[in-house]
Design an enzyme around this catalytic site. Sequence first.
Site, mmCIF file in Angstrom:
data_model
loop_
_atom_site.group_PDB
_atom_site.id
_atom_site.type_symbol
_atom_site.label_atom_id
_atom_site.label_comp_id
_atom_site.label_asym_id
_atom_site.label_seq_id
_atom_site.Cartn_x
_atom_site.Cartn_y
_atom_site.Cartn_z
ATOM 1 N N TYR A 147 -1.735 39.781 44.781
ATOM 2 C CA TYR A 147 -1.033 39.862 43.492
ATOM 3 C C TYR A 147 -0.397 38.505 43.220
ATOM 4 C CZ TYR A 147 2.394 41.020 39.952
ATOM 5 O OH TYR A 147 3.134 41.028 38.799
ATOM 6 N N GLU B 212 -0.246 37.306 34.633
ATOM 7 C CA GLU B 212 -0.365 38.137 35.832
ATOM 8 C C GLU B 212 -1.830 38.311 36.232
ATOM 9 O OE1 GLU B 212 1.811 42.222 36.934
ATOM 10 O OE2 GLU B 212 0.054 42.533 35.691
#
Length: 387
Positions: free
Chosen positions: A109, A197
Amino acid sequence: MKIHEYQAKELFRKYQIPVPEGGPAFSVEDALAAADRLGAYPVVVKAQIHAGGRGKGGGVKLASSKDEVKRLSESMLGMTLVTHQTGTAGKTVKKLLIEQGLNIEKELYLSLVPDRSSAMVAIIASEAGGMDIEAVAAEQPEKIIKVFVDPLIGIQPYHCRKVSFGLGLSPDLIKSFSAILNRLYRLFMEYDCSLVEINPLVITAEKTIVALDAKVNFDDNALFRHTDVVSLRDTDEEHPLEVEASKYNLNYINLDGNVGNMVNGAGLAMATMDIIQQAGASPANFLDVGGGASAEMVENGFRIILSDKNVKGILINIFGGILRCDILAEGVVQAAKKTGIQVPVVVRMEGTNVEKGREILKSSGLNLITAVDLKDAAQKVAQIVRG
Ligand code: ADP
Ligand code: MG
């Protein structure tokens, strides 16, 4: 402003951030042509909506043949996709992304967001990326690392090393990861992003690092600097009343309650929503008509609230300062005369030119309920919507 994954990936390409090969499809024929262009299976069929959690909701599927691409794109186009980010109503899928399926070894992530308390850019990363990142954040917060970059100094090699070590990357990957992080930072700054993101950022079996998902949000107040971004806006993904409100520069957000409300000042609007809730009802919208609103803006705002079918009562809460009470009253009366009011309206008004404002409302012949203060107003409107 939000954009689709396929658009964000285009932006990544511009910055040489590796993404899987592929492209958007707006019909089944498009999807088949895109699969043909890729030339090898598996390919991944991905629903393009402005919400995450698509994988778990059935909006990301692997196809191992052209027939399967056909079947999947037929069923996905037009379907209502419900994810933990869409609410129970879900979103209609109108666009797909057809891309190459990769051999995933590990899902990481990585995101960049402005951090208000430190006034820095926060790099947030985790080696436990993928579809369960929310659970990781809740249950194993130690697995999420944060590194802060002072925007006046910019990203430095030590930031990249800190994130790389935090992710437990093997030495052979640190160089390519750092290059990606540097480019991502540059994109974030140059495009005035409010979020970038990548979840997951994958390490493939071939030991390459690729952005498998891409989310980019922009600061609306900086859009005037990015005409290329404005053209990526997809109003299909926005609430129709919010699209309408944005035409008049109104700060309007549609909510799921039934008390419409029109307030001046964001703080007073937040307080008004709280007090509506406290009185036992729930707000149908947030609307800050703003300090310098004209009668025309008030009229448009009021018309938008009136056109919301869920609204059973309206609360107008104005503290006249820069926006004078008489201007507000004129706007309300104009909108009411043009649109016609089918629901009761409670008005609480104080401040500059309040007598003049009250006079305009009174002589308009409209059936408006006046309140002595905010609490009284909230209770009156809550009683109305309760029936
Ligand atoms: P969302 O975050 O909305 O669930 P993602 O794009 O992250 O959507 O996809 C969900 C999951 O699907 C990923 O975590 C990954 O495991 C898998 N996936 C997505 N794209 C690909 C791809 N090109 N190749 C292989 N697997 C993929
Ligand atoms: Mg994802």
